[in-house]
Structures are given as structure tokens and as C-alpha cells.
Scaffold this motif. Structure first.
Motif, PDB file in Angstrom:
ATOM      1  N   TYR A 222     -19.420  62.691 -26.689  1.00 31.13           N
ATOM      2  CA  TYR A 222     -18.976  62.605 -25.304  1.00 31.13           C
ATOM      3  C   TYR A 222     -20.112  62.035 -24.468  1.00 31.13           C
ATOM      4  CZ  TYR A 222     -16.064  63.774 -21.291  1.00 31.13           C
ATOM      5  OH  TYR A 222     -15.270  63.693 -20.180  1.00 31.13           O
ATOM      6  N   GLU A 223     -19.752  61.386 -23.349  1.00 31.33           N
ATOM      7  CA  GLU A 223     -20.748  60.801 -22.462  1.00 31.33           C
ATOM      8  C   GLU A 223     -20.413  61.068 -20.998  1.00 31.33           C
ATOM      9  OE1 GLU A 223     -22.618  56.918 -24.777  1.00 31.33           O
ATOM     10  OE2 GLU A 223     -21.248  56.615 -23.108  1.00 31.33           O
ATOM     11  N   LEU A 224     -21.456  61.236 -20.195  1.00 27.31           N
ATOM     12  CA  LEU A 224     -21.387  61.257 -18.744  1.00 27.31           C
ATOM     13  C   LEU A 224     -22.336  60.179 -18.235  1.00 27.31           C
ATOM     14  CD1 LEU A 224     -21.730  65.113 -18.181  1.00 27.31           C
ATOM     15  CD2 LEU A 224     -19.608  63.809 -18.252  1.00 27.31           C
ATOM     16  N   SER A 225     -22.071  59.656 -17.048  1.00 29.44           N
ATOM     17  CA  SER A 225     -22.942  58.586 -16.560  1.00 29.44           C
ATOM     18  C   SER A 225     -23.013  58.583 -15.035  1.00 29.44           C
ATOM     19  CB  SER A 225     -22.452  57.219 -17.046  1.00 29.44           C
ATOM     20  OG  SER A 225     -21.237  56.862 -16.407  1.00 29.44           O
ATOM     21  N   MET A 226     -24.076  57.988 -14.546  1.00 29.92           N
ATOM     22  CA  MET A 226     -24.213  57.611 -13.148  1.00 29.92           C
ATOM     23  C   MET A 226     -24.197  56.090 -13.106  1.00 29.92           C
ATOM     24  SD  MET A 226     -24.478  60.223 -11.011  1.00 29.92           S
ATOM     25  CE  MET A 226     -25.373  59.567  -9.600  1.00 29.92           C
ATOM     26  N   GLU A 227     -23.282  55.522 -12.313  1.00 28.70           N
ATOM     27  CA  GLU A 227     -23.117  54.078 -12.313  1.00 28.70           C
ATOM     28  C   GLU A 227     -23.276  53.491 -10.916  1.00 28.70           C
ATOM     29  OE1 GLU A 227     -19.488  52.900 -14.178  1.00 28.70           O
ATOM     30  OE2 GLU A 227     -20.020  53.804 -16.127  1.00 28.70           O
ATOM     31  N   LEU A 228     -23.950  52.366 -10.880  1.00 33.18           N
ATOM     32  CA  LEU A 228     -24.108  51.561  -9.670  1.00 33.18           C
ATOM     33  C   LEU A 228     -23.463  50.218  -9.965  1.00 33.18           C
ATOM     34  CD1 LEU A 228     -25.509  50.928  -6.873  1.00 33.18           C
ATOM     35  CD2 LEU A 228     -27.457  50.130  -8.228  1.00 33.18           C
ATOM     36  N   SER A 229     -22.444  49.836  -9.185  1.00 31.29           N
ATOM     37  CA  SER A 229     -21.721  48.606  -9.512  1.00 31.29           C
ATOM     38  C   SER A 229     -21.160  47.946  -8.262  1.00 31.29           C
ATOM     39  CB  SER A 229     -20.574  48.893 -10.492  1.00 31.29           C
ATOM     40  OG  SER A 229     -19.591  49.716  -9.890  1.00 31.29           O
ATOM     41  N   ASN A 230     -20.847  46.672  -8.419  1.00 29.44           N
ATOM     42  CA  ASN A 230     -20.198  45.906  -7.353  1.00 29.44           C
ATOM     43  C   ASN A 230     -19.111  45.029  -7.977  1.00 29.44           C
ATOM     44  OD1 ASN A 230     -20.301  44.910  -4.393  1.00 29.44           O
ATOM     45  ND2 ASN A 230     -20.342  43.017  -5.584  1.00 29.44           N
ATOM     46  N   ARG A 231     -17.901  45.107  -7.425  1.00 29.08           N
ATOM     47  CA  ARG A 231     -16.780  44.271  -7.860  1.00 29.08           C
ATOM     48  C   ARG A 231     -16.462  43.274  -6.761  1.00 29.08           C
ATOM     49  NH1 ARG A 231     -13.247  46.613 -12.169  1.00 29.08           N
ATOM     50  NH2 ARG A 231     -14.153  48.648 -12.730  1.00 29.08           N
ATOM     51  N   SER A 232     -16.487  42.019  -7.119  1.00 30.67           N
ATOM     52  CA  SER A 232     -16.085  40.953  -6.196  1.00 30.67           C
ATOM     53  C   SER A 232     -14.673  40.523  -6.568  1.00 30.67           C
ATOM     54  CB  SER A 232     -17.056  39.776  -6.298  1.00 30.67           C
ATOM     55  OG  SER A 232     -18.369  40.163  -5.945  1.00 30.67           O
ATOM     56  N   PHE A 233     -13.690  40.848  -5.699  1.00 34.40           N
ATOM     57  CA  PHE A 233     -12.293  40.564  -5.995  1.00 34.40           C
ATOM     58  C   PHE A 233     -11.934  39.137  -5.599  1.00 34.40           C
ATOM     59  CE2 PHE A 233     -12.458  45.169  -5.744  1.00 34.40           C
ATOM     60  CZ  PHE A 233     -11.741  45.529  -6.867  1.00 34.40           C
ATOM     61  N   SER A 234     -11.050  38.561  -6.373  1.00 30.81           N
ATOM     62  CA  SER A 234     -10.707  37.149  -6.233  1.00 30.81           C
ATOM     63  C   SER A 234      -9.939  36.859  -4.946  1.00 30.81           C
ATOM     64  CB  SER A 234      -9.840  36.693  -7.418  1.00 30.81           C
ATOM     65  OG  SER A 234     -10.492  36.898  -8.640  1.00 30.81           O
ATOM     66  N   GLU A 235     -10.106  35.646  -4.473  1.00 30.98           N
ATOM     67  CA  GLU A 235      -9.229  35.110  -3.432  1.00 30.98           C
ATOM     68  C   GLU A 235      -7.841  34.904  -4.025  1.00 30.98           C
ATOM     69  OE1 GLU A 235     -10.107  31.468  -0.646  1.00 30.98           O
ATOM     70  OE2 GLU A 235      -9.194  30.726  -2.499  1.00 30.98           O
ATOM     71  N   ILE A 236      -6.819  35.183  -3.245  1.00 35.18           N
ATOM     72  CA  ILE A 236      -5.442  34.999  -3.707  1.00 35.18           C
ATOM     73  C   ILE A 236      -4.870  33.735  -3.069  1.00 35.18           C
ATOM     74  CG2 ILE A 236      -3.121  35.968  -3.781  1.00 35.18           C
ATOM     75  CD1 ILE A 236      -4.346  38.725  -3.643  1.00 35.18           C
ATOM     76  N   GLU A 237      -4.378  32.860  -3.919  1.00 29.74           N
ATOM     77  CA  GLU A 237      -3.733  31.635  -3.443  1.00 29.74           C
ATOM     78  C   GLU A 237      -2.266  31.653  -3.879  1.00 29.74           C
ATOM     79  OE1 GLU A 237      -4.291  26.756  -3.621  1.00 29.74           O
ATOM     80  OE2 GLU A 237      -5.433  28.065  -4.974  1.00 29.74           O
ATOM     81  N   THR A 238      -1.365  31.600  -2.883  1.00 31.86           N
ATOM     82  CA  THR A 238       0.072  31.617  -3.152  1.00 31.86           C
ATOM     83  C   THR A 238       0.650  30.238  -2.857  1.00 31.86           C
ATOM     84  OG1 THR A 238       0.192  33.948  -2.513  1.00 31.86           O
ATOM     85  CG2 THR A 238       2.270  32.737  -2.623  1.00 31.86           C
TER      86      THR A 238
END
Length: 274
Positions: A222-238
Motif C-alpha cells: 500500500y502507498e500514501l503520498s503527498m503530491e504537488l501538481s498542475n494540470r493545464s486543461f485544453s482549449e475547446i474548439e467547437t
């Protein structure tokens, strides 16, 4: 005459025996094997009755890939071993990957207490939620890292680890619109919220975990963690193509989400060493 011959024979036998004793050599061999470096040393000592000794030593190394001496009864992984594992959830009605990035992980043990780790994930999914809609998503992630293991017990191997998190998702959707129009969506496959958008992820993780060996080279953990992250979400083109050929394009700006905090990695790690 017989006395002279008998005396000569006794004298000759005495000198022949003394010569044989002087040439007699005792050989002792001692072999020492290093448990950390994988190097063995063989020492040979020769002694004779005249008091002289001669000692020679030879050594050999098994090289980088030689396994370290196993001091735990050959239950746990040691230097040179390779492990393969998956984080699975068997309580959700079926077996499924359930760690933070749905990865399968491999490990290479540099020594009994140090290991390199690499988690990877690659998937391609197409769905047809209704006859007029088709969605596509491609996901990829990689998480290289390093582990430090502690003594634990004969079966338990606790450790800490650090890893780099990199991931991306490409999303796309096609559907029929009103009045025989066609709609293509780039950057998302659902209603446009972050759960259905494409993204690029980068982060760091500090991990604590353990392996418990239930049999030789077979473990759960089993694992536990401390995470530092950044998600850059895409531009949506319709892109909407009307029945008369007119093309209408709408764009929705991308966004990003920064996070830091503990992450409980649901599911049990199951793996084996080979």
C-alpha cells in the motif's frame, strides 16, 4: 660385506626421507566474499618445513548486474532483482487499476535497500454514447522515481520514495447536430467540464509505502503520498458545419488547476519479483 651394504642402505634411506620432508608443502585456501560490492577474494597460503611461506590472493567481481547476497532468507527482493506490480481495486465489483494515474509499475533494485521505479500508462478509448455521437480519448502518463527501503522484518519492507509525475490526455468528439448539421469538438469529449477535457499534467510526489511478501518474491502493499501538481486543461474548439456548408467555429479558453495535498492511493498493490 653384508654389514657394509646394510649400513649404506640405511644411510641412503635416511637422506631420501629428509629430502622428501624438506619438499613437503602445506596449502591453505581462504575465500572471502563481499556482500555489498559483489567482489570475492581468494587467498592461498603455502608453508614448508623449512619455515618458508608463500601467499597469493586473487579477486573477482560479478559486475554491476550481480545480485547482492540475500540476507533475508530469499523472501524479499535484493540487488539486481526486477519487480512488476499493479495497484488494483478488487472491492469495486471487479478488478481494476486504481492508483492516481492508473499505472503499471516496474522496479529495478540497485541494492537490497535502493530501487528505481517507473510507472506507465497508455490507453486509447472510443465510445458511442448514442447513435449520433462518437468520442475518442488518448491518455498517457509516466512517473519515474527512486525508493529507499528500510530493514522492516523478514517479510515486511517499508520504504519512502520520490517521483516525477507527467501525464497528458487528448480528447475529441463528433456528433450530429440539428437540421442535418455536423458538430466536431476538439479538446473535450463531453459537456466541456474539466472531467472531459484534455490536459497536460506535471507534478512531484513524496511517497511512503510498504511491501509485504506473502511468498517468495510475491508481495502485496500500500502507498500514501503527498503530491504537488498542475494540470493545464485544453482549449475547446467547437466546429459546426451546417447543411448548406456554412462553418461556425466557437472557442472556449483553457484553464489550469494547481493542487497540493495528501493522496490516498485506493486499492492494493500486487506484484512479483523475477
Amino acid at each position: 660385506m653384508k654389514k657394509i651394504l646394510l649400513t649404506a642402505a640405511l644411510v641412503g634411506g635416511f637422506f631420501w626421507n629428509a629430502s622428501a620432508q624438506n619438499g613437503k608443502t602445506t596449502t591453505k585456501t581462504k575465500t572471502t566474499t563481499g556482500t555489498t560490492t559483489g567482489t570475492s577474494t581468494t587467498t592461498t597460503t603455502q608453508e614448508n618445513n623449512a619455515g618458508g611461506t608463500e601467499q597469493t590472493s586473487t579477486s573477482s567481481s560479478g559486475g554491476f548486474f550481480q545480485r547482492a547476497q540475500n540476507t533475508n532468507g530469499d523472501i524479499k527482493a535484493t540487488g539486481g532483482d526486477i519487480a512488476l506490480e499493479a495497484n488494483v481495486n478488487i472491492l469495486s465489483g471487479g478488478v481494476s487499476l486504481s492508483n492516481s494515474l492508473n499505472q503499471i509499475r516496474g522496479r529495478y533494485f540497485l541494492s537490497n535497500d535502493m530501487a528505481l521505479r517507473l510507472g506507465t500508462h497508455l490507453s486509447f478509448n472510443t465510445t458511442t454514447p448514442d447513435p449520433d455521437t462518437k468520442t475518442r480519448a488518448i491518455e498517457f502518463s509516466i512517473a519515474p522515481g527512486i525508493e529507499k527501503h528500510f530493514a522492516g522484518t523478514n517479510r515486511l519492507s517499508p520504504y519512502v520514495a520520490a517521483e516525477l509525475l507527467i501525464g497528458l490526455r487528448s480528447a475529441h468528439a463528433e456528433m450530429d447536430g440539428p437540421g442535418n448539421s455536423e458538430i466536431e469538438v476538439k479538446g473535450a469529449f463531453g459537456n466541456g467540464d474539466n472531467n472531459s477535457r484534455g490536459y497536460f499534467l506535471v507534478g512531484l510526489g513524496a511517497v511512503g509505502g510498504c511491501d509485504f511478501y506473502i511468498a517468495r518474491h510475491l508481495f502485496v502493499g500500500y502507498e500514501l503520498s503527498m503530491e504537488l501538481s498542475n494540470r493545464s486543461f485544453s482549449e475547446i474548439e467547437t466546429i459546426t458545419t451546417l447543411a448548406d456548408g456554412t462553418v461556425i467555429t466557437n472557442k472556449t479558453d483553457g484553464n489550469s488547476a494547481f493542487s497540493f495535498g495528501p493522496n490516498v492511493r485506493n486499492g492494493i498493490r500486487v506484484g512479483f519479483v523475477f
